[in-house]
Design a protein around this motif. Structure first.
Motif, short mmCIF file in Angstrom:
data_model
loop_
_atom_site.label_atom_id
_atom_site.label_comp_id
_atom_site.label_asym_id
_atom_site.label_seq_id
_atom_site.Cartn_x
_atom_site.Cartn_y
_atom_site.Cartn_z
N UNK A 127 0.84 -1.20 0.00
CA UNK A 127 0.00 0.00 0.00
C UNK A 127 0.87 1.23 0.00
N UNK A 128 0.26 2.36 -0.31
CA UNK A 128 0.90 3.66 -0.18
C UNK A 128 -0.03 4.57 0.59
N UNK A 129 0.52 5.32 1.54
CA UNK A 129 -0.27 6.24 2.34
C UNK A 129 0.27 7.66 2.17
N UNK A 130 -0.61 8.59 1.90
CA UNK A 130 -0.25 9.99 1.77
C UNK A 130 -1.16 10.79 2.69
N UNK A 131 -0.55 11.57 3.59
CA UNK A 131 -1.35 12.26 4.58
C UNK A 131 -0.91 13.69 4.81
N UNK A 181 -4.99 17.84 13.80
CA UNK A 181 -5.94 17.19 12.91
C UNK A 181 -5.17 16.59 11.74
N UNK A 182 -5.66 15.47 11.24
CA UNK A 182 -4.96 14.79 10.15
C UNK A 182 -5.90 14.04 9.24
N UNK A 183 -5.45 13.83 8.02
CA UNK A 183 -6.18 13.05 7.05
C UNK A 183 -5.22 12.24 6.21
N UNK A 184 -5.57 11.00 5.92
CA UNK A 184 -4.70 10.10 5.18
C UNK A 184 -5.49 9.39 4.09
N UNK A 185 -4.90 9.32 2.91
CA UNK A 185 -5.43 8.50 1.82
C UNK A 185 -4.53 7.28 1.69
N UNK A 186 -5.14 6.10 1.72
CA UNK A 186 -4.39 4.84 1.63
C UNK A 186 -4.80 4.09 0.38
#
Length: 348
Positions: free
Chosen positions: A238-242, A257-262
């Motif tokens: 997988x690849x995660x970009x946050x 606060x955070x957000x991640x697309x996996x």
């Protein structure tokens, strides 16, 4: 020299990202990867934040989520021990430690154990059980190297040895994780995190349980054994970009606060959102939400993705020269009992 190393590290991580996206999954490959224990999250803080704190996780906690964060730990030694009751009464025990090694960087070591309990042995002749029991042994051991290249950029790499044993069958492989964290991305408090996970050769089981007895129909060759060749299961790469934002309102109050697309190669893509409120570096309140908008729906119209909201609380208290943190997280699971996670962290 530092700038050259920084640019090289960023280019390598971005290249790995492009390669991962290029091999992204299609619907036909969902659920076909092996070593699923690599995907089981650890650490109450990040779980409580819906998995979104990989952007700014530091110390031993970062080894699983983003190995780059290990290099930004403030203590000379940082250790954590975490316990989670997972789906179907599966128990997860995880331990990790990070140690600063001067100008060389920071070294980390981790181990995860999956406890399935006792499972009855069933066969085609005895579908209700033979009276025997077995317990699979799944262990993942990791070694991590991380370094803060500048006051803003840190990189890290983890090599995980994955070992699985089921009765008289066993398989092992090595899975690599790469990560980078970039702080104050054009704005004070704005952080970027990228992690490429579970890159390596697949798992292939072997052992005496793959031997079967065959009787020749002619009767000339008698009874013989033959071996079944097990297929190789790829790793769940997988690849995660946050992105994350940290804001201090005053000396006692702060918000992250955070957000991640996996992007997953063997399941639908995930989105993680989370927040953490800090009071006086003593009390922490956390919440998060995880969802897969592309997940397949069942006949009732419900999405097959089992997770949604998470909640948690943490306490940080220095005891002399020891930095003590206790964290709890609750992860709601659809159709199953929710997961409870407890984590103890010690800094020296």
């Amino acid at each position: 020299m530092t700038n050259k190393v920084t640019r090289m590290a960023v280019c390598l991580v971005l290249l790995a990202c492009v390669a991962s996206v290029a091999s992204a999954a299609n619907k036909d490959r969902i659920g076909t990867a092996g070593a699923q224990e690599l995907l089981i999250p650890v650490g109450a803080r990040t779980i409580a934040m819906g998995g979104s704190s990989m952007v700014f996780a530091t110390g031993a906690e970062a080894i699983y989520w983003n190995p780059a964060g290990l290099g930004r730990m403030t203590n000379s030694v940082d250790a954590m021990l975490s316990s989670m009751n997972y789906i179907a009464d599966i128990g997860i025990i995880y331990g990790a430690v990070g140690v600063k090694a001067g100008d060389f960087g920071t070294l980390g070591f981790s181990i995860k154990s999956v406890n399935f309990g006792s499972i009855p042995v069933t066969t085609s002749s005895f579908p209700d059980g033979t009276g025997e029991n077995y317990s699979p042994v799944y262990i993942t051991m990791g070694a991590t190297y991380s370094k803060a290249l500048t006051d803003r950029i840190a990189i890290g790499i983890t090599a995980n040895l994955v070992s699985e044993r089921i009765m008289q069958l066993s398989a092992s492989t090595v899975a690599l994780n790469f990560g980078i964290q970039y702080q104050n991305l054009g704005l004070q408090g704005l952080n970027l995190g990228i992690a490429v996970k579970n890159i390596g050769p697949g798992l292939t089981f072997s052992g005496s349980n793959l031997l079967y007895t065959a009787n020749a129909t002619s009767g000339l060759r008698g009874t013989q054994q033959y071996a079944i060749q097990a297929a190789t299961a790829d790793l769940p790469s997988s690849i995660e970009i946050g992105l994350g934002y940290v804001r201090k309102f005053d000396e006692k109050n702060g918000l992250s606060i955070g957000g991640v697309f996996r992007n997953n190669n063997y399941q639908d893509d995930e989105y993680n959102l989370g927040a953490e409120y800090e009071f006086n570096d003593l009390l922490f309140l956390r919440g998060g939400y995880t969802f897969e908008p592309q997940s397949v729906k069942d006949i009732s119209g419900q999405a097959s993705y089992p997770y949604d909201y998470t909640l948690g609380v943490g306490v940080h208290y220095p005891l002399g020269d020891i930095d003590l943190s206790l964290d709890y997280a609750y992860q709601h699971v659809k159709l199953f009992t929710g997961n409870n996670v407890f984590t103890l962290r010690l800094g020296f």
